[in-house]
Design an enzyme around this catalytic site. Sequence first.
Site, PDB file in Angstrom:
ATOM      1  N   GLU A  18       0.833  -1.206   0.000  1.00 51.73           N
ATOM      2  CA  GLU A  18       0.000   0.000   0.000  1.00 51.73           C
ATOM      3  C   GLU A  18       0.866   1.253   0.000  1.00 51.73           C
ATOM      4  O   GLU A  18       1.793   1.391   0.799  1.00 51.73           O
ATOM      5  CB  GLU A  18      -0.903  -0.004   1.234  1.00 51.73           C
ATOM      6  CG  GLU A  18      -2.228   0.687   1.023  1.00 51.73           C
ATOM      7  CD  GLU A  18      -3.083  -0.034  -0.009  1.00 51.73           C
ATOM      8  OE1 GLU A  18      -3.459   0.633  -0.997  1.00 51.73           O
ATOM      9  OE2 GLU A  18      -3.373  -1.227   0.145  1.00 51.73           O
ATOM     10  N   ASP A  54      -3.303   0.414 -10.242  1.00 55.66           N
ATOM     11  CA  ASP A  54      -4.710   0.119 -10.518  1.00 55.66           C
ATOM     12  C   ASP A  54      -4.920  -0.269 -11.964  1.00 55.66           C
ATOM     13  O   ASP A  54      -5.645  -1.227 -12.280  1.00 55.66           O
ATOM     14  CB  ASP A  54      -5.576   1.337 -10.186  1.00 55.66           C
ATOM     15  CG  ASP A  54      -5.616   1.653  -8.704  1.00 55.66           C
ATOM     16  OD1 ASP A  54      -4.985   0.902  -7.925  1.00 55.66           O
ATOM     17  OD2 ASP A  54      -6.269   2.638  -8.326  1.00 55.66           O
ATOM     18  N   LYS A 104     -10.765  11.124  -3.475  1.00 52.16           N
ATOM     19  CA  LYS A 104      -9.340  11.387  -3.347  1.00 52.16           C
ATOM     20  C   LYS A 104      -8.926  12.724  -3.931  1.00 52.16           C
ATOM     21  O   LYS A 104      -7.872  13.258  -3.594  1.00 52.16           O
ATOM     22  CB  LYS A 104      -8.520  10.259  -3.985  1.00 52.16           C
ATOM     23  CG  LYS A 104      -8.789   9.979  -5.444  1.00 52.16           C
ATOM     24  CD  LYS A 104      -8.025   8.726  -5.842  1.00 52.16           C
ATOM     25  CE  LYS A 104      -8.337   8.292  -7.260  1.00 52.16           C
ATOM     26  NZ  LYS A 104      -7.664   7.044  -7.631  1.00 52.16           N
ATOM     27  N   TYR A 110      -3.527  11.988   0.084  1.00 52.92           N
ATOM     28  CA  TYR A 110      -2.727  11.330  -0.953  1.00 52.92           C
ATOM     29  C   TYR A 110      -1.544  12.191  -1.411  1.00 52.92           C
ATOM     30  O   TYR A 110      -0.381  11.766  -1.364  1.00 52.92           O
ATOM     31  CB  TYR A 110      -3.627  10.974  -2.140  1.00 52.92           C
ATOM     32  CG  TYR A 110      -3.012  10.012  -3.127  1.00 52.92           C
ATOM     33  CD1 TYR A 110      -3.271   8.653  -3.054  1.00 52.92           C
ATOM     34  CD2 TYR A 110      -2.155  10.457  -4.131  1.00 52.92           C
ATOM     35  CE1 TYR A 110      -2.699   7.766  -3.959  1.00 52.92           C
ATOM     36  CE2 TYR A 110      -1.583   9.588  -5.035  1.00 52.92           C
ATOM     37  CZ  TYR A 110      -1.862   8.234  -4.944  1.00 52.92           C
ATOM     38  OH  TYR A 110      -1.287   7.370  -5.834  1.00 52.92           O
TER      39      TYR A 110
END
Length: 534
Positions: free
Chosen positions: A60, A220, A270, A278
């Site tokens: 992560e 992603d 986000k 982020y």
Amino acid sequence: MSQMFVPQYNILDKDSIRMKNAPVSLVNKCPNVIQSFQEIYGTQPDFIAHSPGRINLIGEHIDYTDFSVLPLSIERDMLCAIKIHDPQTNPSITLTNGDSKRFAGRKFDLPLDGSQINIDPSVSDWSNYFKCGLYVAQSYLKEICPEKFQIKPLVGMDVFCQGDVPVGSGLGSSSAIICAVTLGIIRANMGHGYRIPKADLLRITSVAEHYLGVNNGGMDQAASIYGQRGHALSVSFKPELKAVPIEFPKMSNDWDIEFIVADTLVEVNKYDSASTNYNLRVVEVLIAANILAMHYGVVMNYPLDSNVRKGNLRDFMNAYLGLHRSQVSFEINDSIESQIQQLELMLQLTEECLGDKKEGHTADEVSIALDCSKEEFTREYLMLFPIRFQILKIYKRAKHVYSEALRVIKTLQLFKETNDKTNNYTFYHKFGELMNGSQRSCDELYECSSNEIDKICSIALNNGSYGSRLTGAGWGGSTIHLVPNGPNGCNVAHVKDALIEQYYKKQYPDITQETLDTAIIVSKAAPGSCIFEC
């Protein structure tokens, strides 16, 4: 490795679909999408572009520091049904969504001179994701076929989007739509016979969200494009972005490796929170890398086309090991054993250099550590992206990145060493502890967990999950849980029931069954992007 292409299927050939690693669930979804398209536009689509969501097993917040991660694609996806307009008409795009209450229809004209459409990141609208896919697809078409697309417009089209990746859940809904749209735009303009290389699709979509102001790393998109049944994906970023399928270990006694994905139902936007979440983490780890480089006297190499023009923590590791190759006590190569030793050394250096400021650095302290003026520090780092902070937690962020990268390598080592003679419990305990270590680090060092994530993980672990952690950046969104589903193993249903009774019904007393069905997903690895010809 030979060139891999995005697969194309005939939607009517169900036997072929089942034999060729196609998403079998789409056999049931596509007829509904076609019917909805016909009801809106009065005609049948030419094709449907498909890209799935994803979960990240482990790794992560390390993709944008160029360390490998281990995601897989899931059986939730975005489908974009497309009808190509007559090329003789003025090109325009009509865009509709199956969830029209949340995502209103849009229509816009395409520039006749072949120029790019404008994207306004200050406007929060779902059509911006479509425009990101359109933008990178058009750039790619100009690259591969300049004589046709350099000064001429793309074809117009009617588009209907239907997705079941929960928005804001951290399961890659934005990447799923961008990958599906990009794939669809290329197919519409290059024709039925053109085969799209997966590597090209990944290269162009991995930067698409940069046009919305988010500096993502490409994980992603790699998971969505390269997904494969029965496999996780080892996604690496150096020396190039690529995804390699990693088969899950074969378990004895018909045990299945399954994952429960539980959404906190705390939606994460986000873009709206990027300045404190982020983007701030991106800046903090850049600062960490450059303080380490300054302290240890190394010069980092990074791509000249880097959008931040700064070395990262992976660049520091490479530069340090290159400078001190003859002095370290282990051989430097790509073996798992060497990678483990390299990352353990980085953790030692982080402790030595940054450990006296465990709770954080002020801007003045950082500028001193970087041997620059506060004005230069502000210009070179604090203006890269919009960010807000009171203190910069350099030590904690660097320690998370190196320890999380180490957990990814140890997971690959575990997968490699596990076979059908391995005790099932041994595998689950080891894999689970790596996942739990990741969650602790995300919570305590990267501070991207939340009360809701912590509650769900605790409930799952107390009811049979071996490993529970956030997935998809955190601050809300989703969690992932390693649950054995075999004849002598924990029952997936038991963990689901515990989550429903102890989290969802207490946190959301009026929750409906429909919401529960969306919130909890049981998934194995699913196939990635593809085209269904109608």
